[in-house]
Motif scaffolding. Structure first.
Motif, PDB file in Angstrom:
ATOM      1  N   PRO A 214     -68.025  17.118 -12.744  1.00 22.28           N
ATOM      2  CA  PRO A 214     -69.236  17.681 -13.332  1.00 22.28           C
ATOM      3  C   PRO A 214     -69.470  17.108 -14.724  1.00 22.28           C
ATOM      4  O   PRO A 214     -68.531  16.640 -15.389  1.00 22.28           O
ATOM      5  CB  PRO A 214     -68.926  19.173 -13.405  1.00 22.28           C
ATOM      6  CG  PRO A 214     -67.443  19.269 -13.466  1.00 22.28           C
ATOM      7  CD  PRO A 214     -66.900  18.071 -12.734  1.00 22.28           C
ATOM      8  N   ALA A 215     -70.726  17.155 -15.155  1.00 16.43           N
ATOM      9  CA  ALA A 215     -71.105  16.537 -16.430  1.00 16.43           C
ATOM     10  C   ALA A 215     -70.186  16.959 -17.577  1.00 16.43           C
ATOM     11  O   ALA A 215     -69.780  16.130 -18.397  1.00 16.43           O
ATOM     12  CB  ALA A 215     -72.559  16.873 -16.751  1.00 16.43           C
ATOM     13  N   GLU A 216     -69.829  18.239 -17.634  1.00 18.66           N
ATOM     14  CA  GLU A 216     -69.065  18.722 -18.797  1.00 18.66           C
ATOM     15  C   GLU A 216     -67.640  18.181 -18.827  1.00 18.66           C
ATOM     16  O   GLU A 216     -66.965  18.278 -19.860  1.00 18.66           O
ATOM     17  CB  GLU A 216     -69.055  20.261 -18.851  1.00 18.66           C
ATOM     18  CG  GLU A 216     -68.187  20.947 -17.792  1.00 18.66           C
ATOM     19  CD  GLU A 216     -68.967  21.331 -16.534  1.00 18.66           C
ATOM     20  OE1 GLU A 216     -70.002  20.683 -16.259  1.00 18.66           O
ATOM     21  OE2 GLU A 216     -68.527  22.253 -15.831  1.00 18.66           O
ATOM     22  N   ALA A 217     -67.173  17.608 -17.739  1.00 17.71           N
ATOM     23  CA  ALA A 217     -65.791  17.110 -17.701  1.00 17.71           C
ATOM     24  C   ALA A 217     -65.698  15.605 -17.875  1.00 17.71           C
ATOM     25  O   ALA A 217     -64.600  15.044 -17.891  1.00 17.71           O
ATOM     26  CB  ALA A 217     -65.129  17.518 -16.386  1.00 17.71           C
ATOM     27  N   ILE A 218     -66.846  14.935 -18.028  1.00 16.20           N
ATOM     28  CA  ILE A 218     -66.814  13.469 -18.093  1.00 16.20           C
ATOM     29  C   ILE A 218     -66.008  12.984 -19.304  1.00 16.20           C
ATOM     30  O   ILE A 218     -65.295  11.984 -19.224  1.00 16.20           O
ATOM     31  CB  ILE A 218     -68.254  12.894 -18.072  1.00 16.20           C
ATOM     32  CG1 ILE A 218     -68.845  13.069 -16.657  1.00 16.20           C
ATOM     33  CG2 ILE A 218     -68.273  11.419 -18.480  1.00 16.20           C
ATOM     34  CD1 ILE A 218     -70.264  12.567 -16.483  1.00 16.20           C
ATOM     35  N   GLY A 219     -66.073  13.733 -20.404  1.00 18.10           N
ATOM     36  CA  GLY A 219     -65.319  13.341 -21.600  1.00 18.10           C
ATOM     37  C   GLY A 219     -63.824  13.575 -21.483  1.00 18.10           C
ATOM     38  O   GLY A 219     -63.057  13.184 -22.360  1.00 18.10           O
ATOM     39  N   MET A 220     -63.404  14.225 -20.414  1.00 10.60           N
ATOM     40  CA  MET A 220     -61.991  14.597 -20.294  1.00 10.60           C
ATOM     41  C   MET A 220     -61.220  13.766 -19.289  1.00 10.60           C
ATOM     42  O   MET A 220     -60.051  14.043 -19.025  1.00 10.60           O
ATOM     43  CB  MET A 220     -61.884  16.052 -19.851  1.00 10.60           C
ATOM     44  CG  MET A 220     -62.209  17.035 -20.925  1.00 10.60           C
ATOM     45  SD  MET A 220     -62.258  18.673 -20.172  1.00 10.60           S
ATOM     46  CE  MET A 220     -60.618  18.737 -19.436  1.00 10.60           C
TER      47      MET A 220
END
Lengths: 293, 293
Positions: A214-220
């Motif tokens: 999901p979009a919110e996890a792309i940085g992780m």
């Protein structure tokens, strides 16, 4: 007097001019490899590309000796044509080139083989077409990423149709060896069945893994995810064409993966740590053999 | 006379001695990073490892200042203990260390967080334990692959329990920042749910892809397969422990992948090229955002 004769030259030395049809990553890399290498000085490379920007890039960056915007014109003076277009256009080009250019040999770089060979087999082009697949590539596309060492130490699969004229396979195989690759022979069907497992289905599954984030996890995401999904950055049009050409074998490979995924889910659900360790160990041993191979 | 006072030092500057419990790839890299960096001269690193060979390697390669074969002894003089063991032992060590070493702060590197935080929360150790997960790693294991830059620019997730004593989170977070990583905060459950999707399930699926390759095709794999299956070379014991600690979220992620695989198989079966291109495009866009992020 009798002057000593040079030993019989291998057939590929008769290849003085190579036409590269399609100057993407693979065609561009092949052109660069042949044009710039020192072992075969004097071999001319003529490039064909649909887009004028690509032809211009090839000339400006000294990747080819000359370009043409016409496939047959590019092949007219060539001893060998290498077709490096998307897979769904290879057979048509092979047939057209063979019809227009008497004596030319033809090979390709397509990652599927059976449908291409079957289509060419319907025509006289079969005598001069030696199907090949250098297993080399990148998630990057386009001539700007071309590099002449792309084929070094890579497996290059030759898939004879049985209809080639005498000497054709040997000449084309020697050409491919001259790129630095390791040639091997398979039937077209063996090739497609194995590639579905080693390349085509893994590509789709890599995309599947990427899609879950999901979009919110792309940085992780970590380096593991980045490795696993690297090929998911590839061009979807190329891969849609590959799936279309090798649908049956890819479906079989995906169905086998689905079965193994169901097995994995059961293992995880049942807290069956011993089977999970075995699942992972099998994978590790295959992966380690592939690295060392 | 009044001499100028230095500005108040941030809390982490009180950390003069760090105990690293477990000297594998992550613990060894952390020890190397702290011990060798120039920004924090004078910080002492004490290492604990189960195997004497590992302790000897750490000393001989100047990765730590000192070693101990006893966890509590390693922590006795430390201001901060970093637990870098397999995930299933982290909570126990945190509880033991907190009980034996008054005043010490404790953090960890575990790739699962919820069960660890819940276990520590049952004890007084919760006040001094700040759970963390640096999202850094490799398919390689062991101190011989340790490198001090492993954490540079990597996401480091801090997952507060809410029970930490004042100042503890800030001090530990600053320590993690000093390794070069980018810290962020999530709840332990958010962390585990997201990591199941970005790391744990992808690891299992990477292994699944590797498992499909029959022996005769191992020599034919390309760089795409090698990338996709790189993490499948990882240690199965570490990953069996991770699955055990985050079973529910991993099952959910695998089940979502299974559903998407069924969708993919239907698309391929139906020759639905438009949906296939869309499937691949979605993946490509996520992958490209992750590379640029």
């Amino acid at each position: 007097v009798n002057t000593p004769q040079p030993a019989t030259e291998p057939a590929a030395s008769a290849i003085r001019t190579v036409a590269v049809i399609g100057l993407g990553l693979l065609g561009g890399s092949l052109a660069k490899c042949v044009h710039n290498r020192t072992e075969t000085p004097g071999v001319r490379v003529i490039g064909w590309a649909r887009r004028s920007e690509t032809r211009q890039f090839a000339i400006e960056n000294d990747i080819v000796d000359a370009v043409s915007d016409d496939v047959i014109e590019a092949c007219e003076l060539a001893d060998l044509a290498v077709i490096a277009t998307p897979v769904d256009r290879i057979a048509d080009y092979a047939i057209q080139i063979a019809a227009a250019c008497p004596g030319i040999l033809i090979t390709d770089v397509g990652s599927t083989k059976l449908r291409i060979v079957e289509a060419v087999n319907q025509t006289p082009a079969a005598q001069r077409f030696v199907a090949a697949h250098p297993i080399a590539g990148s998630e990057k596309t386009g001539i700007e990423h071309a590099f002449g060492e792309l084929f070094c130490d890579k497996p290059i699969v030759i898939t004879p149709s049985g209809n080639e004229q005498p000497g054709a396979i040997a000449a084309v195989e020697q050409f491919w060896k001259s790129t630095g690759g390791r040639t091997m022979h398979l039937t077209p069907r063996q090739h497609d069945d194995l590639l579905a497992i080693t390349s085509h289905a893994p590509h789709l599954i890599s995309s599947l893994v990427a899609r879950q984030v999901p979009a919110e996890a792309i940085g992780m995401v970590g380096t593991g995810w980045l490795d696993t999904t690297r090929i998911a950055a590839g061009d979807e049009a190329l891969w849609t064409a590959i799936v279309s050409e090798n649908r049956t074998a890819i479906l079989a490979a995906l169905t086998a993966a689905q079965k193994d995924l169901t097995h994995l889910i059961h293992i995880v659900q049942d807290s069956d740590d011993e089977s999970l360790a075995e699942f992972l160990r099998t994978a590790r041993l295959i992966r380690q053999r592939a690295s060392n191979g």
